[in-house]
Design an enzyme around this catalytic site. Sequence first.
Site, PDB file in Angstrom:
ATOM      1  CB  ILE A  14      -0.946  -0.001   1.218  1.00  0.00           C
ATOM      2  CG1 ILE A  14      -1.956  -1.149   1.114  1.00  0.00           C
ATOM      3  CG2 ILE A  14      -1.674   1.335   1.337  1.00  0.00           C
ATOM      4  CD1 ILE A  14      -2.793  -1.347   2.366  1.00  0.00           C
ATOM      5  CB  ALA A  83       5.960   2.145   8.898  1.00  0.00           C
ATOM      6  N   GLY A  84       4.064  -0.559   9.189  1.00  0.00           N
ATOM      7  CA  GLY A  84       3.409  -1.446  10.141  1.00  0.00           C
ATOM      8  C   GLY A  84       3.930  -2.869  10.051  1.00  0.00           C
ATOM      9  CB  THR A  86       1.340  -8.730  11.678  1.00  0.00           C
ATOM     10  OG1 THR A  86       2.056  -9.471  10.670  1.00  0.00           O
ATOM     11  CG2 THR A  86       0.378  -7.769  11.013  1.00  0.00           C
ATOM     12  CD  GLN A 141      -9.228 -11.535  12.634  1.00  0.00           C
ATOM     13  OE1 GLN A 141     -10.255 -10.931  12.335  1.00  0.00           O
ATOM     14  NE2 GLN A 141      -9.110 -12.834  12.450  1.00  0.00           N
ATOM     15  N   GLY A 143      -6.140 -13.306  17.676  1.00  0.00           N
ATOM     16  CA  GLY A 143      -4.694 -13.431  17.513  1.00  0.00           C
ATOM     17  C   GLY A 143      -3.991 -12.120  17.241  1.00  0.00           C
ATOM     18  CE1 TYR A 147      -1.410  -4.587  11.628  1.00  0.00           C
ATOM     19  CE2 TYR A 147      -3.781  -4.981  11.714  1.00  0.00           C
ATOM     20  CZ  TYR A 147      -2.666  -4.527  11.044  1.00  0.00           C
ATOM     21  OH  TYR A 147      -2.791  -3.996   9.772  1.00  0.00           O
ATOM     22  CE1 TYR A 179      -7.247 -10.205   5.916  1.00  0.00           C
ATOM     23  CE2 TYR A 179      -9.550  -9.594   6.190  1.00  0.00           C
ATOM     24  CZ  TYR A 179      -8.396 -10.177   6.677  1.00  0.00           C
ATOM     25  OH  TYR A 179      -8.387 -10.707   7.947  1.00  0.00           O
TER      26      TYR A 179
END
Length: 240
Positions: A14, A83-84, A86, A141, A143, A147, A179
């Site tokens: 992205i 920026a990210g 998981t 979400q 798990g 995040y 998504y």
Amino acid sequence: MSKVALVTGGTRGIGAAIAKKLKEDGFKVVCTYVGRDEPAQEFNKQTGIEVFKFDVAYFESCKSAIVEIEKKYGDVEIVINNAGITKDRFLHKMAPEEWNAVINTNLNSLFNICRNVIEKMRAKNFGRIVSLSSINGLKGQVGQTNYSAAKAGIIGFSKALALENANKGVTVNVIAPGYVGTDMVKKIDPTILKGIVSQIPTGRLAEPTEIAALASYLVSDKAGFITGATFSINGGQYMQ
């Protein structure tokens, strides 16, 4: 003279789509990355967009890099906090390091970047800050307590910063994608990916360029009356 736009994590996915779009729009775009050098340099070669390697999770790294960028190109007037990372795991199995890494990169980075540009934006009575949240910051979400917490925090941070700077010509907004058909998502096991797409009413993944188109509008002069808003782009998967 072209306005300077800084896109964090802007060499792939992205971020890369947004960086390319902003360059098309006439901005002087610079991108950050922290991982592998070779793909970042390839992105630079293909696009002509300069890349700076530093970790947005650390304040001093951001401060030094922004000083360097501004010496070369001028004041940063557009920021895309993209920026990210998981590190997914159920909370009862999550290590403190996994929690802290995601919070530092995905949420604390907004302070680290914005704190180093906001004063000049206020002085100029102009600035555009757009931060990437997520559908999972809106609905949660399994798990992803780390995040989801970080992505939800982005929304609260942005609303407060928007209020603080609305009378200074600085807008602060959030894009919360669902998504998206990045290379990373397309590498998901086809069976799992099919299950994900089946939950999206439009029946497909978003294109990175669709996220970029909204970011392009939000940083434009035309969007000067939009601030403190969160825009969902998730194909109807989650509606508030």
